[in-house]
Enzyme design. Structure first.
Site, PDB file in Angstrom:
ATOM      1  N   SER A 292      -5.550   7.862  18.891  1.00  0.00           N
ATOM      2  CA  SER A 292      -6.695   6.982  18.594  1.00  0.00           C
ATOM      3  C   SER A 292      -6.710   5.889  19.648  1.00  0.00           C
ATOM      4  O   SER A 292      -5.717   5.688  20.355  1.00  0.00           O
ATOM      5  CB  SER A 292      -6.509   6.336  17.218  1.00  0.00           C
ATOM      6  OG  SER A 292      -5.553   5.291  17.283  1.00  0.00           O
ATOM      7  N   ASP A 293      -7.812   5.162  19.763  1.00  0.00           N
ATOM      8  CA  ASP A 293      -7.735   3.943  20.559  1.00  0.00           C
ATOM      9  C   ASP A 293      -7.050   2.891  19.682  1.00  0.00           C
ATOM     10  O   ASP A 293      -6.814   3.102  18.490  1.00  0.00           O
ATOM     11  CB  ASP A 293      -9.111   3.493  21.045  1.00  0.00           C
ATOM     12  CG  ASP A 293      -8.977   2.588  22.271  1.00  0.00           C
ATOM     13  OD1 ASP A 293      -7.878   2.068  22.526  1.00  0.00           O
ATOM     14  OD2 ASP A 293      -9.977   2.388  22.982  1.00  0.00           O
ATOM     15  N   TRP A 294      -6.747   1.760  20.295  1.00  0.00           N
ATOM     16  CA  TRP A 294      -5.967   0.724  19.594  1.00  0.00           C
ATOM     17  C   TRP A 294      -6.707   0.287  18.317  1.00  0.00           C
ATOM     18  O   TRP A 294      -7.776  -0.313  18.400  1.00  0.00           O
ATOM     19  CB  TRP A 294      -5.767  -0.466  20.520  1.00  0.00           C
ATOM     20  CG  TRP A 294      -4.979  -1.573  19.906  1.00  0.00           C
ATOM     21  CD1 TRP A 294      -5.350  -2.353  18.839  1.00  0.00           C
ATOM     22  CD2 TRP A 294      -3.682  -2.013  20.298  1.00  0.00           C
ATOM     23  NE1 TRP A 294      -4.358  -3.250  18.553  1.00  0.00           N
ATOM     24  CE2 TRP A 294      -3.329  -3.067  19.424  1.00  0.00           C
ATOM     25  CE3 TRP A 294      -2.788  -1.630  21.295  1.00  0.00           C
ATOM     26  CZ2 TRP A 294      -2.128  -3.747  19.541  1.00  0.00           C
ATOM     27  CZ3 TRP A 294      -1.593  -2.313  21.404  1.00  0.00           C
ATOM     28  CH2 TRP A 294      -1.269  -3.352  20.534  1.00  0.00           C
TER      29      TRP A 294
END
Ligand code: BGC
Length: 735
Positions: A292-294
């Site tokens: 996932s992105d942050w």
């Protein structure tokens, strides 16, 4: 009695057998370096508990985060079973200590994967990605990525969150600096080059790292150039604009992908089953993993896609996000979700498999630790600096050169003026990993090294990047008065582009424009040097400048090649991979737009519709003349082979490099197509007076064909044009 004795005997025999077995015990298959990777993965997976699996799917931060956009709580007490860490250090020792805990204190001894944003270099910082694309030299970009990989691996990393290949057509969006411009094919070519450079032929050789294509997919379409917001992407646009670079990167072997923060027409990127599970894992058979992105899983709540972190985690894993970067949802809820039957165990196992596979491919089970070298041994090697210099040189774009103002005559007295003249820090660009301004050769520094006589070089700052303070103008004007030419160094600070760095106007702050106007009054010629992370609105500055050189944010090694271009030692060859609008109001403006119903109307009442500098623009100190295009056939049938050639002559008096861009036009199609589409490019050095042939091997389905809203490529009978500059050749596909 007899029965009891028999049982006792049986137990004794079994115990003896077990003891013998134990003595002869073979190492577990997953620990056997010679066993095939898939067998090792399956063996290890079978031994893992649910808790261990869930931790493999989680990424925490080691120490304090240094990304200003993601400040959160520092994670303390990292479990020995953690799958991956964001690693902000340059020390192999710290990594080794953390790894030791994983290897020795966890039950199964699964090594941790260490990742970080190595976007354009690690300690040796080379130009930002948008600049790299101006080089049209993927082989050089590959070398730069290989060099960054080596520095990073020696410092303790196994994985970079790069390349970013988001096609971007809105320069207000700060992240245009991180990608390769407005064209899908260009992003695809540089995706392939970076993946090859980072990963090499063998991820386990101790010099390469795993790549990560991001942000899957369409993040560059962020509405109004703002970050983290909605993107409106029709299925047709998803395929004809955004998918190609990812498909090319996946085919090149990219180990991982990152989802995004954005919402794709109602289904956020981090919960998008179609893009991740159907296309990436299903159709393209990608066997790596998606991170996932942050925090993009927990952010599904703010996007209105999930009510709470538990639901967000369910949606993300079901859609195909294998690893949770810092939402802390998988480690909290996955076990429960599986227990409740909301997430099938196979989905969890599939994700774990993908992560373990990469760890085996990286050789982490055999070599979990990094050799502890000194900083001097691992960073800023002379050959790395050479690559950084060469890439900077090729990424500089000569935008304007009125009456051959450049190169400067040998004895020219130069007044370096402007906030960027002596500034080093801002030349590093966004995401500089571990770059330091002390490593940078700046604009003034480069000229000082280049010019023989130090008295040829004068300096005045003039003003700051922004604000209203004009007190330096008088000194700047006086300094200009003593020189033959003004080298006006304007542009953006490094944090004006990158993540969460959108700008409503892409013009430079008024104070910088005003300084230019004041200097113009001196009557001295002005050579404008621009350092920025996005295309700028230059409509007021351009008329007052005799020459303009775009140097973007060149990293540590821009000063010397720039000085070489100014003095004529180097002939510039960069060309734009993104349109420079005439003014902000034209955005979005890009070369591969679709046709208008009324091309003669539909213009602005108050502004031209033409950009200031179009895609592919870039001047040289020499001139090139293009011959007519020659096709090996002009009547074609499906499956035929076709090649098209053009002869390019260097008609000037010095050697130079020229990039030929090959476009396809299909005037009529079942699905309307862009006015022209880049399908191939090639750069060659041509000596003065020499003619060289450039050839495009056309694959009819790939290059003349188009794609529909579900990714199906089709090829229709009819007329096509192959185009280079204003030269065209007409083709007929008759069957
Ligand atoms: C960015 C990513 C980056 C990640 C980790 C996020 O805020 O969008 O591009 O890789 O942080 O630093």
């Amino acid at each position: 009695m007899m029965k009891k004795r028999l049982i006792a005997c049986g137990v004794c025999l079994w115990t003896a057998f077990c003891m013998l077995e134990a003595r002869n015990e073979k190492p577990a298959v997953y620990k056997d370096a010679k066993a095939p990777t898939e067998k090792r993965v399956e063996d290890l997976l079978l031994r893992m508990t649910m808790e261990e699996k869930v931790l493999q799917l989680s990424q925490y931060v080691a120490g304090r985060n240094t990304n200003a956009n993601n400040i959160g709580e520092e994670v303390k007490n990292i479990p020995a079973e953690i799958g991956a860490l964001l690693y902000y250090s340059t020390s192999p020792r710290l990594r080794n200590n953390i790894q030791k805990k994983a290897m020795e204190e966890s039950r199964l001894g699964i090594p941790v994967l260490f990742g970080h944003d190595v976007i354009h270099g690690f300690r040796t910082v080379y130009p930002i990605s948008i600049a790299q694309a101006c080089s049209w030299n993927p082989a050089l970009v590959e070398k730069a990525c290989a060099m960054a990989a080596k520095e990073a691996r020696l410092a303790g990393l196994d994985w970079t969150f790069s390349p970013m290949i988001d096609v971007a057509r809105d320069p207000r969006w700060g992240r245009v600096s991180e990608g390769y411009g407005e064209d899908p094919y260009t992003n695809g070519v540089f995706a392939v080059a970076s993946v090859k450079g980072y990963q090499g032929n063998n991820l386990a050789d101790g010099e390469h790292i795993a790549a990560c294509l991001k942000h899957y997919i369409g993040y560059g379409a962020s509405e109004a150039g703002r970050d983290y917001v909605y993107t409106e992407i029709s299925p047709q646009t998803l395929w004809d604009t955004y998918m190609l670079p990812y498909e090319m990167g996946v085919k090149a072997g990219a180990a991982t992908l990152m989802s995004g923060f954005h919402d794709i027409s109602g289904v956020p990127a981090s919960a998008n089953h179609y893009t991740m599970r159907e296309v990436l894992k299903g159709r393209w058979r990608h066997d790596g993993f998606v991170v996932s992105d942050w925090g993009s899983i927990v952010q599904l709540i703010s996007q209105g896609a999930a009510e709470d972190l538990k639901e967000a985690s369910e949606k993300a894993i079901m859609a195909g996000v294998d690893m949770d970067m810092m939402s802390r949802g998988y480690d909290k809820y996955l076990k429960e979700l599986v227990g409740e039957g909301k997430v099938p165990m196979e989905i969890v196992d599939d994700a774990v498999r993908r992560i373990l596979r990469l760890k085996f491919r990286l050789g982490l089970f055999e070599n979990p630790y990094i050799r502890e070298t000194t900083e001097k041994e691992r960073f800023l090697q002379p050959e790395d600096i050479k690559i950084a210099e060469k890439l900077a040189e090729e990424s500089f774009v000569l935008l304007k050169n009125k009456e051959k103002r450049l190169p400067l005559a040998a004895d020219t007295k130069v007044a370096v003026i402007g906030p960027l003249g002596k500034n080093r820090w801002n030349l590093l660009g966004s995401w500089t990993a571990h770059g330091k301004d002390g490593d940078v050769v700046g604009i003034y520094d480069g000229l000082k090294l280049e010019l023989k006589d130090p008295s040829q070089l004068l300096y005045a700052k003039g003003c700051d990047f922004d604000g209203k303070d004009e007190s330096g103008f008088a000194e700047a004007v006086a300094t200009a008065g003593k020189a033959d030419v003004i080298l006006l160094c304007l542009g953006e600070k490094r944090n004006w582009s990158g993540e969460n760095a959108s700008r409503a106007s892409i013009a430079l702050p008024k104070i910088q424009e005003k300084l230019a106007m004041e200097l113009k009054k001196t009557g001295k010629p002005i050579v404008l040097i621009l350092s920025n992370g996005r295309p700028l609105e230059l409509c007021r500055l351009e008329p007052v400048c005799d020459a303009i050189v775009e140097i973007w944010q060149p990293g540590i090694a821009g000063g010397k090649p720039l000085a070489g271009i100014l003095t004529g030692r180097i002939n510039p060859s960069g060309k734009l991979p993104i349109t420079f609008p005439y003014a902000t109001g034209q955005i979005p403006i890009y070369y591969n737009r679709r046709q208008s119903a009324r091309p003669h109307q539909g213009k602005y009442q108050d502004l031209t519709i033409e950009p200031l500098y179009e895609f592919g623009h870039g001047l040289s100190y020499t001139t090139f003349e293009y011959g007519d295009l020659k096709a090996s056939a002009t009547q074609l049938k499906r499956g035929d082979k076709l090649s098209v050639e053009v002869a390019v002559t260097n008609t000037g008096d010095r050697d130079g490099a020229e990039t030929v861009h090959w476009f396809i036009t299909d005037p009529y199609s079942t699905i309307t197509r862009p006015v022209k589409e880049l399908k191939y490019f090639e750069k060659q050095t041509i000596r003065a007076g020499e003619t060289r042939t450039f050839r495009f091997e056309v694959d009819l389905l790939r290059d003349l064909g188009f794609i529909d809203g579900d990714g199906k490529r089709f090829l229709e009978k009819g007329t096509y044009y192959v185009q280079v500059k204003d030269k065209k050749v007409k083709l007929e596909l008759i069957d």
